[in-house]
Design a protein around this motif. Sequence first.
Motif, PDB file in Angstrom:
ATOM      1  N   SER A  34       0.850  -1.186   0.000  1.00 25.34           N
ATOM      2  CA  SER A  34       0.000   0.000   0.000  1.00 25.34           C
ATOM      3  C   SER A  34       0.885   1.234   0.000  1.00 25.34           C
ATOM      4  N   VAL A  35       0.624   2.133  -0.936  1.00 23.59           N
ATOM      5  CA  VAL A  35       1.447   3.325  -1.023  1.00 23.59           C
ATOM      6  C   VAL A  35       1.277   4.203   0.209  1.00 23.59           C
ATOM      7  N   TRP A  36       0.096   4.122   0.849  1.00 28.08           N
ATOM      8  CA  TRP A  36      -0.132   4.925   2.065  1.00 28.08           C
ATOM      9  C   TRP A  36       0.665   4.355   3.226  1.00 28.08           C
ATOM     10  N   THR A  37       0.826   3.048   3.237  1.00 29.34           N
ATOM     11  CA  THR A  37       1.668   2.435   4.270  1.00 29.34           C
ATOM     12  C   THR A  37       3.128   2.832   4.064  1.00 29.34           C
ATOM     13  N   VAL A  38       3.552   2.880   2.801  1.00 27.73           N
ATOM     14  CA  VAL A  38       4.926   3.299   2.504  1.00 27.73           C
ATOM     15  C   VAL A  38       5.141   4.745   2.953  1.00 27.73           C
ATOM     16  N   LEU A  39       4.144   5.608   2.696  1.00 28.49           N
ATOM     17  CA  LEU A  39       4.237   7.004   3.129  1.00 28.49           C
ATOM     18  C   LEU A  39       4.340   7.094   4.640  1.00 28.49           C
ATOM     19  N   LYS A  40       3.575   6.249   5.341  1.00 34.10           N
ATOM     20  CA  LYS A  40       3.632   6.251   6.809  1.00 34.10           C
ATOM     21  C   LYS A  40       5.001   5.761   7.289  1.00 34.10           C
ATOM     22  N   ASP A  41       5.566   4.787   6.596  1.00 37.44           N
ATOM     23  CA  ASP A  41       6.896   4.290   6.980  1.00 37.44           C
ATOM     24  C   ASP A  41       7.946   5.385   6.830  1.00 37.44           C
ATOM     25  N   ALA A  42       7.843   6.157   5.725  1.00 41.05           N
ATOM     26  CA  ALA A  42       8.801   7.249   5.520  1.00 41.05           C
ATOM     27  C   ALA A  42       8.647   8.308   6.603  1.00 41.05           C
ATOM     28  N   GLU A  43       7.429   8.587   6.987  1.00 39.33           N
ATOM     29  CA  GLU A  43       7.184   9.593   8.026  1.00 39.33           C
ATOM     30  C   GLU A  43       7.710   9.104   9.374  1.00 39.33           C
ATOM     31  N   ASP A  44       7.437   7.844   9.697  1.00 36.69           N
ATOM     32  CA  ASP A  44       7.935   7.294  10.974  1.00 36.69           C
ATOM     33  C   ASP A  44       9.466   7.304  11.004  1.00 36.69           C
ATOM     34  N   PHE A  45      10.083   6.958   9.883  1.00 34.26           N
ATOM     35  CA  PHE A  45      11.550   6.962   9.803  1.00 34.26           C
ATOM     36  C   PHE A  45      12.082   8.370  10.063  1.00 34.26           C
ATOM     37  N   MET A  46      11.412   9.358   9.474  1.00 34.45           N
ATOM     38  CA  MET A  46      11.840  10.738   9.664  1.00 34.45           C
ATOM     39  C   MET A  46      11.718  11.152  11.129  1.00 34.45           C
ATOM     40  N   TYR A  47      10.610  10.764  11.783  1.00 32.48           N
ATOM     41  CA  TYR A  47      10.421  11.170  13.179  1.00 32.48           C
ATOM     42  C   TYR A  47      11.427  10.500  14.109  1.00 32.48           C
ATOM     43  N   ARG A  48      11.811   9.273  13.789  1.00 29.04           N
ATOM     44  CA  ARG A  48      12.834   8.613  14.622  1.00 29.04           C
ATOM     45  C   ARG A  48      14.153   9.374  14.541  1.00 29.04           C
ATOM     46  N   LYS A  49      14.502   9.802  13.335  1.00 29.72           N
ATOM     47  CA  LYS A  49      15.738  10.558  13.178  1.00 29.72           C
ATOM     48  C   LYS A  49      15.614  11.942  13.813  1.00 29.72           C
ATOM     49  N   LYS A  50      14.423  12.503  13.762  1.00 28.35           N
ATOM     50  CA  LYS A  50      14.209  13.836  14.323  1.00 28.35           C
ATOM     51  C   LYS A  50      14.369  13.810  15.834  1.00 28.35           C
ATOM     52  N   ILE A  51      13.894  12.721  16.451  1.00 30.69           N
ATOM     53  CA  ILE A  51      14.030  12.592  17.916  1.00 30.69           C
ATOM     54  C   ILE A  51      15.501  12.527  18.306  1.00 30.69           C
ATOM     55  N   LEU A  52      16.310  11.834  17.535  1.00 32.24           N
ATOM     56  CA  LEU A  52      17.734  11.712  17.848  1.00 32.24           C
ATOM     57  C   LEU A  52      18.458  13.042  17.671  1.00 32.24           C
ATOM     58  N   ASP A  53      18.042  13.827  16.666  1.00 31.28           N
ATOM     59  CA  ASP A  53      18.749  15.066  16.350  1.00 31.28           C
ATOM     60  C   ASP A  53      18.229  16.268  17.128  1.00 31.28           C
ATOM     61  N   ASN A  54      17.003  16.174  17.639  1.00 35.16           N
ATOM     62  CA  ASN A  54      16.311  17.373  18.101  1.00 35.16           C
ATOM     63  C   ASN A  54      16.989  18.079  19.258  1.00 35.16           C
ATOM     64  N   ALA A  55      17.408  17.282  20.248  1.00 35.71           N
ATOM     65  CA  ALA A  55      17.925  17.921  21.469  1.00 35.71           C
ATOM     66  C   ALA A  55      19.094  18.841  21.139  1.00 35.71           C
ATOM     67  N   SER A  56      20.084  18.344  20.449  1.00 35.50           N
ATOM     68  CA  SER A  56      21.265  19.154  20.141  1.00 35.50           C
ATOM     69  C   SER A  56      20.909  20.282  19.178  1.00 35.50           C
ATOM     70  N   LYS A  57      20.020  20.004  18.236  1.00 37.18           N
ATOM     71  CA  LYS A  57      19.662  21.022  17.261  1.00 37.18           C
ATOM     72  C   LYS A  57      18.950  22.184  17.928  1.00 37.18           C
ATOM     73  N   ARG A  58      18.000  21.878  18.823  1.00 36.46           N
ATOM     74  CA  ARG A  58      17.241  22.953  19.463  1.00 36.46           C
ATOM     75  C   ARG A  58      18.138  23.773  20.384  1.00 36.46           C
ATOM     76  N   SER A  59      19.032  23.096  21.082  1.00 36.56           N
ATOM     77  CA  SER A  59      19.960  23.835  21.939  1.00 36.56           C
ATOM     78  C   SER A  59      20.831  24.752  21.099  1.00 36.56           C
ATOM     79  N   ALA A  60      21.241  24.277  19.934  1.00 32.56           N
ATOM     80  CA  ALA A  60      22.055  25.107  19.047  1.00 32.56           C
ATOM     81  C   ALA A  60      21.259  26.310  18.578  1.00 32.56           C
ATOM     82  N   VAL A  61      19.957  26.093  18.318  1.00 31.14           N
ATOM     83  CA  VAL A  61      19.117  27.207  17.904  1.00 31.14           C
ATOM     84  C   VAL A  61      19.013  28.234  19.022  1.00 31.14           C
TER      85      VAL A  61
END
Length: 821
Positions: free
Chosen positions: A612-639
């Motif tokens: 399902s293309v919608w499932t693939v879209l959800k997988d891409a979004e979940d992948f992005m959020y996992r990476k965002k959680i790892l990067d967020n703390a340092s990125k926000r502090s830098a901001v």
Amino acid sequence: MSIKNKVTAVIAVIAFTIVFFSYNAFENFFHGYLAEQEDAHIDTVIRSIRSYFDEKESKYLGSVNDWGHWNDTYYFVAGAGPNYIRDNLTTGTFYHLDLSFAVVVDADRSIQYRQFYDRTSDAFVEFPAGVFEDLAGVILPAPTAGDMSGILPLGDRFFFVASSDITPSNAYAETNGRFYFGRELDNGVIGELEAITGGHITLAGTDAGSILPPARLDGANTRLLQSAPAKAADTASLMLSVIGPGATADLPLMTVDVPRNIYTGGKVQLRNFEMIYILTLVLLAFLLYLSLSHFISRPLFILTEEMKSIDLTENRLHRLPEFGRDEIAFLRKSVNDLLRRIELGQGRLRENEEKLSATLTSVGEGIIAVNESGNIDFINPAARQLTGWTQEEAYEKPFASVLRFVSEYTGKELDNPVRIAFATGATVEPLSHTLLLAKDGTEIAVEVTAAPIKDKLGSIIGVVVAVRDFREKKEKSRQIEYLSYHDQLTGLFNRRFFEEELKRLDSGRNLPLSLVFADVNGLKTVNDAFGHTCGDKMICQVTAALRAECCSDDIIARTGGDEFIILLPGCAPDKAKNLVKRIKTRLAEEKFMAMDLSVSFGWAAKVTPEQSVWTVLKDAEDFMYRKKILDNASKRSAVIRSILHTLHLKSPREDAHSKRVSLLCEAIGRAFGLNEDEIRELRIAGELHDIGKIAVDEVILTKPGTLSATEWEQMHRHPETGFRLLGTASEYYGIAEYVLAHHERWDGAGYPKGLKDKEIPWKARVVNLADAYDAMTSGRPYREPLSQTEALAEIKMNAGKQFDPEIVQVFAEKVIGDGIR
């Protein structure tokens, strides 16, 4: 038909209708009434006869009862009264008792006495023929029991007959016979009945052919029956019959002929009344006709002739003479008012025609009027300019030879709208996607409407065609269509277009289909710190990087405020990964307001049709959020650090002030014996306490004079702005609360929440004191700095008001006393 004849006909019909229906109503009502009165009279006659008969039977029954229970009668039957008959049963006795005969029968049914009295001769005579024989047939077989009475046919005559047991007066002895009294229904009785009833009475015949078997005199009184009256012209005849107990049928007794005086007299009076009534109605109808003819028909005739002389084609219309005060006069006045309005209407019509001509001439749409032959009568200036035809060139030419329309899509010539309007008789809806072929062959996008012109009878007498220049509207439509599928800020496709394209590309020929999900980090922080205008610039800078690295066939869509999706048909997952690397490399080379541009990415691909293309879209979004959680703390502090750096560049004085406040906070923390982690947190709170001023206008921060009320209002919002900025980074969650409350006062008069004493976080109270002390001792463009002693005195004076008294005491004894500053 003239009004006069109509009035005559109407009155005649009304008069005839009234006469006909009223006549029938009177006739039916009074006939019924007279019949009821006559029936009531006949019932009265019958009741009178019955009452007479009942009275007679009661009389004779009473008499025979007296004689039957007399001791002398009892002893006579027993054989002990030799002079009984001589002394008692005389002609005088029969006369006074109104008897015709008397009969005594002993217990053995032997006749002890019988006598018949002739009232005419006042003498005893022999029983008429057949009377005693018939009486014997009734009384001899009958049982002896009680008193009885009735009417019996004896011989050829009728008699009232009554009988009673013969007993002594004390009634203790048994009966030794029966006593019978009889009274003939002779002419004397009939005369009495005729006098009572007013009718003529005839006794029924008693011949063998007309007499029914007589009733036995063995029960209660006989009943008198009546038949329905037979009504002749002058009399109503009814038969009275008798029937007694034990009888099998009724016996005709007499015929009563009652004169119909009530009915016949009433009929005569009714006819007289009807004639007078009809004559009265005819006279009234004639008078009504004369009145209507004089007051209505004649004036209306005159009015009609006068109205025929009016010529509506004249400019000045003739008026009717006005006189009188009746309805005709009002009608004349109304006609004159109508004529005035017609004059005004004709003037307005001419004026409207001129205005209509001017309107059609000045209107921006092309208007072409076509007559019933399909030829052009009028073409306004807008149509002339649009088509290239002049009025003289187009006049009386067929519409189809002047204006031709083709389809925008197919280029084929369209059906003539004038022909359609003539054929259907309905308005032709606007024809869109239509090109007009002008006289010089130019194709012009137009919108065409045609409407039939109909007369009062509904016949089509022409068609009006409206041709609108559609070029500008078409361009606007294209712009609207573009905006409906594109993001207004970036020019990228929007979510609506992306979803439709995703559905369209979700097919086997586009596999593998890769999706890249991107989210800009720190956008909310930038919006809070620098405003949405800076945030928009940040989004546009990221958009430029995405476009630079993507191919022309790749679909880039902005699906949210800080979200982007890249749709890559026919792209394998490894190629999508390489694209993300290239984009990150480009973003790393760029800066936004001295900050790194940070974007989190996630990607996935549909490689088999079953996915399902919608499932693939959800997988891409979940992948992005996992990476965002790892990067967020340092990125926000830098901001946050970048924002603080920008503030210090914006106002160097704020840089020095933050550092001094930070040192003072650290010193107060050590004076209170805090551990190193708490001292570090207090020091950072002092450093960041004014970070919210990044949202304050630079002119206000550097203003040399006193701030206005509006400027102070903007300045007072900086604790809340700092709270929002620091709240975006988990590293500064705790410090954000101290920054929010560092302008609260111990007495509750501070801002932004108006907290008081220990409601204010302790570290916020420390920052408050350090901030105030540095502000006093550092000076401002609008005032000289205070000395350390003066500043400390000011702080002590506000202990318990602005500052926490305990912190003031420790600050004065341990911090200032240790030589800080």
